[in-house]
Design an enzyme around this catalytic site. Structure first.
Site, PDB file in Angstrom:
ATOM      1  CE  LYS A 121      12.079  13.165   6.102  1.00 56.54           C
ATOM      2  NZ  LYS A 121      12.851  14.033   5.199  1.00 56.54           N
ATOM      3  CE  LYS A 203       1.490  17.878   4.842  1.00 53.42           C
ATOM      4  NZ  LYS A 203       2.752  18.330   5.413  1.00 53.42           N
ATOM      5  CE  LYS A 206       7.256  15.321  -2.341  1.00 51.58           C
ATOM      6  NZ  LYS A 206       7.535  16.711  -2.551  1.00 51.58           N
TER       7      LYS A 206
END
Ligand code: TRP
Length: 337
Positions: A121, A203, A206
């Site tokens: 992140k 994976k 969204k």
């Protein structure tokens, strides 16, 4: 929750949470939320939207608040049943952040530095590597320890966080005597890892720039069909598993997850047929599962006031459970409460 009749003292307690960042994908549903529903009978379940975690990445306030309540409605539509569990927003129970702070003082800088999610992140949000993002696992540990959870369902991406939670619980117990239950990972029975429809080696996410890569639980049927029809496959034509057939493997996983059919049954069903027929069948099967959820979701969204009142009601019950842990922790640490 103690006074809910079908809940016996012996049921193990399970905690899980989901972030209200954007919408729920088919991957979230098949990989996690379907299990939330399945686990309700076996465990004493406490579920939350982890909205405190979500602000570690900057949010648009209005959309964020709406998304949080919309996710709550969607969870109910998916079958999360408040007569069997608690479902609330993390921000409605102040004990999460209170314990989060205490837990952060039992978490080492080095441990947090080693978290792979933090490393990922900080790369994807390089302009805002804030302390909350760094301390995210401490808050997550607090979420779990607060309710004395015996079990936490974990996919691969949260395994390291649960391991840290266990270490923190043991560390605290070692200093102050038994205070926290050390939670065990729970591997859900209906495991499904749904991959991107555009790049089946990744994976389903969204946040993918390519909207054809993911299916949202709220996508209209025509959109779902279009996305499956354009799913990336390979240049062969056999509907069967193979090493270089990640696209077909993924579609088989999805088809199997929504129909309950085995690989052999799927191979037999599509023998002599092409990928086009298979993609259409997967699309239809997914639509059949999502349609009733979408119908309930639309009904529930008509009264957001009611949705928020449900979250508040369950938060009050959760806060009462949390307070028992907070009393113990503050007393042991020497904090005035
Ligand atoms: N970190 C989890 C995620 O992003 C959400 C979460 C927050 C969570 N607190 C939790 C999951 C406690 C399990 C237990 O998916």
């Amino acid at each position: 929750m103690e006074n809910t009749p079908e809940r016996t003292e012996r049921k193990k307690r399970l905690f899980s949470a989901i972030q209200p960042s954007g919408e729920m994908t088919l991957g979230n549903y098949l990989g996690a939320i379907r299990n939330w529903v399945a686990m309700q009978d076996e465990f004493d379940c406490i579920y939350a939207t982890a909205n405190m975690h979500t602000i570690t990445v900057r949010q648009d306030p209005k959309a964020f608040r709406a998304n949080t309540n919309k996710l709550y409605a969607l969870l109910l539509a998916c079958g999360v049943d408040r007569s069997k569990c608690l479902l609330f927003h993390q921000s409605l129970v102040p004990a999460h952040t209170e314990l989060g702070w205490v837990v952060s003082t039992f978490t080492q800088f080095g441990e947090l530095s080693r978290m792979t999610q933090f490393k990922d992140k900080s790369q994807s949000h390089a302009d805002n590597i804030n302390c909350g993002l760094f301390a995210y696992p401490s808050l997550m540990a607090a979420d779990i320890l607060l309710y004395q959870a015996d079990a936490v369902p974990v996919g691969a991406d949260q395994k390291q966080h649960l391991e840290l939670t266990r270490n923190i619980a043991e560390r605290f117990n070692g200093i102050y005597g038994k205070t926290f239950i050390v939670p065990e990972p729970y591997i859900p029975k209906l495991g499904a890892r749904v991959m991107s429809l555009a790049d089946p080696t990744k994976k389903m996410s969204k946040s993918d720039e390519n909207t054809r890569a993911f299916i949202l639980v709220t996508d209209p049927p025509a959109t779902i069909m279009k996305k499956f029809r354009s799913a990336v496959t390979d240049s062969e034509s056999c509907v069967c598993r193979g090493e270089n057939k990640q696209g077909i493997n993924n579609l088989m996983d999805i088809y199997s997850a929504v129909t309950g059919k085995t690989d052999e049954e799927i191979v037999a069903e599509f023998a002599g047929k092409g990928y086009g027929d298979f993609k259409t069948a997967v699309g239809e099967a997914v639509i059949a599962v999502l349609e009733p959820i979408q119908r309930r979701y639309t009904e529930l969204c008509a009264d957001m006031g009611y949705i928020e009142s449900c979250a508040r009601e369950d938060a009050a019950k959760a806060a009462a459970l949390a307070e028992r842990t907070m009393q113990k922790v503050y007393k042991k640490v020497g904090l005035v409460r």
